[in-house]
Design a protein around this motif. Sequence first.
Motif, PDB file in Angstrom:
ATOM      1  N   THR A 255      68.253 -69.105  36.424  1.00 25.76           N
ATOM      2  CA  THR A 255      68.894 -70.071  37.306  1.00 25.76           C
ATOM      3  C   THR A 255      68.409 -71.462  36.935  1.00 25.76           C
ATOM      4  N   PRO A 256      69.291 -72.341  36.485  1.00 26.91           N
ATOM      5  CA  PRO A 256      68.852 -73.705  36.178  1.00 26.91           C
ATOM      6  C   PRO A 256      68.482 -74.462  37.444  1.00 26.91           C
ATOM      7  N   ASP A 257      67.421 -75.264  37.361  1.00 32.72           N
ATOM      8  CA  ASP A 257      66.977 -76.100  38.477  1.00 32.72           C
ATOM      9  C   ASP A 257      66.936 -77.536  37.974  1.00 32.72           C
ATOM     10  N   LEU A 258      68.009 -78.281  38.239  1.00 30.56           N
ATOM     11  CA  LEU A 258      68.092 -79.645  37.731  1.00 30.56           C
ATOM     12  C   LEU A 258      67.097 -80.557  38.425  1.00 30.56           C
ATOM     13  N   GLY A 259      66.735 -80.229  39.672  1.00 34.15           N
ATOM     14  CA  GLY A 259      65.797 -81.063  40.409  1.00 34.15           C
ATOM     15  C   GLY A 259      64.431 -81.132  39.758  1.00 34.15           C
ATOM     16  N   THR A 260      64.012 -80.044  39.115  1.00 31.98           N
ATOM     17  CA  THR A 260      62.709 -80.009  38.450  1.00 31.98           C
ATOM     18  C   THR A 260      62.829 -79.943  36.936  1.00 31.98           C
ATOM     19  N   SER A 261      64.057 -80.003  36.426  1.00 32.37           N
ATOM     20  CA  SER A 261      64.314 -79.887  34.979  1.00 32.37           C
ATOM     21  C   SER A 261      63.647 -78.638  34.409  1.00 32.37           C
ATOM     22  N   THR A 262      63.908 -77.507  35.070  1.00 32.85           N
ATOM     23  CA  THR A 262      63.357 -76.240  34.619  1.00 32.85           C
ATOM     24  C   THR A 262      64.431 -75.164  34.668  1.00 32.85           C
ATOM     25  N   LEU A 263      64.189 -74.093  33.912  1.00 33.18           N
ATOM     26  CA  LEU A 263      65.007 -72.894  33.988  1.00 33.18           C
ATOM     27  C   LEU A 263      64.177 -71.833  34.697  1.00 33.18           C
ATOM     28  N   ARG A 264      64.566 -71.528  35.932  1.00 36.56           N
ATOM     29  CA  ARG A 264      63.857 -70.501  36.698  1.00 36.56           C
ATOM     30  C   ARG A 264      64.290 -69.134  36.181  1.00 36.56           C
ATOM     31  N   THR A 265      63.340 -68.334  35.753  1.00 36.59           N
ATOM     32  CA  THR A 265      63.631 -67.082  35.063  1.00 36.59           C
ATOM     33  C   THR A 265      62.789 -65.947  35.615  1.00 36.59           C
ATOM     34  N   THR A 266      63.436 -64.791  35.778  1.00 34.61           N
ATOM     35  CA  THR A 266      62.729 -63.550  36.069  1.00 34.61           C
ATOM     36  C   THR A 266      63.107 -62.540  35.003  1.00 34.61           C
ATOM     37  N   VAL A 267      62.091 -61.957  34.359  1.00 33.89           N
ATOM     38  CA  VAL A 267      62.328 -60.959  33.317  1.00 33.89           C
ATOM     39  C   VAL A 267      62.122 -59.583  33.922  1.00 33.89           C
ATOM     40  N   ARG A 268      63.180 -58.768  33.921  1.00 36.50           N
ATOM     41  CA  ARG A 268      63.084 -57.389  34.393  1.00 36.50           C
ATOM     42  C   ARG A 268      62.815 -56.487  33.183  1.00 36.50           C
ATOM     43  N   ALA A 269      62.032 -55.436  33.402  1.00 32.92           N
ATOM     44  CA  ALA A 269      61.686 -54.558  32.283  1.00 32.92           C
ATOM     45  C   ALA A 269      61.446 -53.148  32.789  1.00 32.92           C
ATOM     46  N   ALA A 270      61.525 -52.179  31.873  1.00 35.01           N
ATOM     47  CA  ALA A 270      61.246 -50.767  32.159  1.00 35.01           C
ATOM     48  C   ALA A 270      59.938 -50.378  31.488  1.00 35.01           C
ATOM     49  N   GLY A 271      59.102 -49.625  32.217  1.00 30.76           N
ATOM     50  CA  GLY A 271      57.848 -49.137  31.656  1.00 30.76           C
ATOM     51  C   GLY A 271      56.879 -50.233  31.310  1.00 30.76           C
ATOM     52  N   ALA A 272      56.942 -51.363  32.019  1.00 32.26           N
ATOM     53  CA  ALA A 272      56.125 -52.517  31.626  1.00 32.26           C
ATOM     54  C   ALA A 272      55.491 -53.208  32.822  1.00 32.26           C
ATOM     55  N   ASN A 273      55.218 -52.475  33.909  1.00 26.51           N
ATOM     56  CA  ASN A 273      54.621 -53.096  35.088  1.00 26.51           C
ATOM     57  C   ASN A 273      53.310 -53.781  34.736  1.00 26.51           C
ATOM     58  N   GLY A 274      53.181 -55.033  35.172  1.00 27.68           N
ATOM     59  CA  GLY A 274      51.964 -55.793  34.947  1.00 27.68           C
ATOM     60  C   GLY A 274      51.875 -56.453  33.591  1.00 27.68           C
ATOM     61  N   ARG A 275      52.814 -56.159  32.698  1.00 31.16           N
ATOM     62  CA  ARG A 275      52.766 -56.746  31.361  1.00 31.16           C
ATOM     63  C   ARG A 275      53.159 -58.223  31.403  1.00 31.16           C
ATOM     64  N   GLN A 276      52.763 -58.938  30.391  1.00 23.48           N
ATOM     65  CA  GLN A 276      53.096 -60.344  30.255  1.00 23.48           C
ATOM     66  C   GLN A 276      54.395 -60.514  29.469  1.00 23.48           C
ATOM     67  N   VAL A 277      55.109 -61.560  29.811  1.00 20.07           N
ATOM     68  CA  VAL A 277      56.334 -61.912  29.099  1.00 20.07           C
ATOM     69  C   VAL A 277      56.298 -63.395  28.758  1.00 20.07           C
ATOM     70  N   ARG A 278      56.979 -63.752  27.690  1.00 18.86           N
ATOM     71  CA  ARG A 278      57.083 -65.150  27.283  1.00 18.86           C
ATOM     72  C   ARG A 278      58.555 -65.502  27.137  1.00 18.86           C
ATOM     73  N   VAL A 279      58.961 -66.604  27.743  1.00 17.66           N
ATOM     74  CA  VAL A 279      60.353 -67.064  27.673  1.00 17.66           C
ATOM     75  C   VAL A 279      60.372 -68.435  27.006  1.00 17.66           C
ATOM     76  N   THR A 280      61.232 -68.570  26.001  1.00 14.23           N
ATOM     77  CA  THR A 280      61.332 -69.813  25.243  1.00 14.23           C
ATOM     78  C   THR A 280      62.775 -70.302  25.256  1.00 14.23           C
ATOM     79  N   VAL A 281      62.946 -71.574  25.561  1.00 14.97           N
ATOM     80  CA  VAL A 281      64.262 -72.226  25.515  1.00 14.97           C
ATOM     81  C   VAL A 281      64.284 -73.143  24.307  1.00 14.97           C
ATOM     82  N   SER A 282      65.367 -73.085  23.542  1.00 16.01           N
ATOM     83  CA  SER A 282      65.450 -73.894  22.325  1.00 16.01           C
ATOM     84  C   SER A 282      66.880 -74.354  22.103  1.00 16.01           C
TER      85      SER A 282
END
Length: 788
Positions: A255-282
């Motif tokens: 979900t883009p948030d123009l007020g904060t100039s950020t992309l609010r992101t939630t990464v859903r995954a299977a078999g990965a509870n507690g794991r870390q994720v990295r999101v990159t915008v380019s």
Amino acid sequence: MPHAPTSAPPPRTLRPAPRALLTALLAVLALCAGALTAAAPARAAASAWTPKPSPLTTPWTDQVPTDKPLNEYPRPQLTRPDWANLNGIWDFAVTAANAGQPTQWNEQIRVPFVAESALSGIKRQVNAGDKLWYRRTFTVPAGWNGRNVVLNFGASDWRTTVWVNGQQAGAEHSGGYDAFSHDITALLNRGGTNTVVVSVLDPTQSGGQAIGKQRSGPVEPHAGGGIFYTSASGIWQTVWLEPVAPAHITRLDMTPDLGTSTLRTTVRAAGANGRQVRVTVSTGGRTVGTTTGTVGGALSVPVPSPHLWTPEDPFLYDVRAELLDGTTVTDTTGSYTGMRSIALARVDGVQRPVLNGKFVFQTGTLDQGYWPDGIYTAPTDDALKYDLQKHKDLGFNMVRKHIKVEPQRWFYWADKLGLLVWQDMPAMDLRTPDSAARTQWEAEYHEIIDEHRSSPSLVMWVDENEGWGQYDQARIADDVKAYDPSRLVDNMSGVNCCGAVDGGNGDVVDHHNYVGPGVTRPSASRAAVLGEFGGLGLRVQGHEWYPGGGFSYEDQPDAAHLNNRFTGLIDALRLQQMPAGLSASVYTEITDVENEANGLLTYDRQVVKVDENRVRAANQALIAASRGTPPRATLPTGGYKSLRVTTPGFTDRYLRHYDGLANTEPVTAASPALLKADATWKIVPGLSDSACYSFESRNYPGEYLRHREFRVHREAGDGSALFKADATWCAVPGEGGVRLMASNFPGQYLRHYNSEVWLATPGGTHAYDTPDRFTEDTTWAAENPWTP
């Protein structure tokens, strides 16, 4: 001169290669890229299969390959490089609904085209008691060793069960419009041939599920049908295999948030509870922002000074999501996003939808998404794109996807081309649904929202339509808004129609007016939108689904009348309705559909019925007017004026009444006193709308200029709402004067014709609707009164 219908230029497509060459090419690709290799029995079946003749052929009907049709990656917002398309020829059988797997497979079907369609090769009616069965074999590429294998279905209508090598894969799936998947790793024979069997039960209108406009019946063209169409049963979107890591990403919510100039992101995954994720915008290979967080948690990726997504500039950023195990990347998916906002705001005292904080009028069409050859499934990806591209060519900036949910690639093209999307939730049958149907419908709605919530083009959810299967309107609108607060919600499209009940909430008041555009006004809390209008019809010989059976809301005799009538409606929106508070409109419709002949294009997409340049100019003028201060025309009230003709050669004539009828006549200083008095009118606030005007006779106080059955009269008011509306005229700008539009018939104007005064319609079929000097004849100069 009337304009002949012009041919729609087909998109660039490739002719299928000769079968031997194609087979050899596919074999090479399979060896080089690890693509799916079908077992020998499936290849033999493919060579025997042929499609059925289509009632109408589109430019793409003959471009559909037998093997691997729709071979583009089907999920553009969650991509991986390795996948295997299972579209193509499957064994096919039909049994009773309660029967087990068939022992005989006597037919073949081309997936993902529904059994009712010509492109499937079946082209047969499916009844409520039928169960459809599909079977094919496949091998898993050796390069996928060590990874799990997921079997994906874009959509299958309606209740679908899957077996792999004789064992059921996952739970039975209910829903005709949402994607679903099964991890089939444990069921596979890795070193040999695997068999997948699918059963689908689709009771269409006799069930309680979401069906949209489908109705079970004959598949050959026939009379009748009205606004409902041929059913679409079984698999109707791409089926594919994909190798994934045991712990893998399943969804990106962005979900883009123009007020904060950020992309609010939630990464859903299977078999990965507690794991870390990295999101990159380019963009263009250059990193714009990157953030690391936890699976299932909220992340905010910085997008400084964002390049905003708009219909005129649909700029998309690349997105990459990586699942981490410590510092090691164990799964990577690609995606994209557009930075934009959609909200409701008060603009100049009126509630309006605002895109990126600014009001822009949303002008679009009703898009049913039906095809004469594939019914629910576009024959090719080029065809899927084509309808959206025609919206752009015609100057529209929005599309309402009506009572159907398209494949994810359709949303990709809307995102990429730049079209705002209103997405309907497909309706159940017209009857009031029972509790089980409601539970299923709401669950499927949530799945659809989840599947498409990251698409930047999608700006509004439309819950219900014209009261079809309606219930709990207000609760559902609140639920959808809570589930996806980033978009607008329409609780009921067509609250003024067909027994619909307005929930009273949501972001818009939505009226349907045929031909319209009618009068829709905003409230203190909701914007006004015209969810459906138009329906102008033109049958094009040689391009009718059932020749002679087409209908429309208003038939046009030729393309010239259609062009004049359509652009007249758009002009009415620009000149009267938009300044009065209307914020969006949806014209019915982009293409003919079966016996509906009111498309801007024919059902086969072979002919564009309208003048593209004129339609585009009208839409662009409407959009441009919404970005500035809408031009307004005003008249002084409380005093007397005389209305002079501005048509060159007739400027000595004035509007006067004679024996109760409105006419024009030359008036000079030497004219009789009675003529001068007859040509003098007191301008007062409109009897039905104080923002408009009524014209009271100087020498017959209490009698007003009123249209009745198109002729304009001087009549005494009877106090009725109808009289007040007929006697109210809204002023819009005119060259050298004002144009007077009927308050209750926007787009129809006060016009003099052969000295008589009529309510005239641009593109109308009466003699007084002639396009010759139409604008000049409907423009009046308010002069000093002949009788003060």
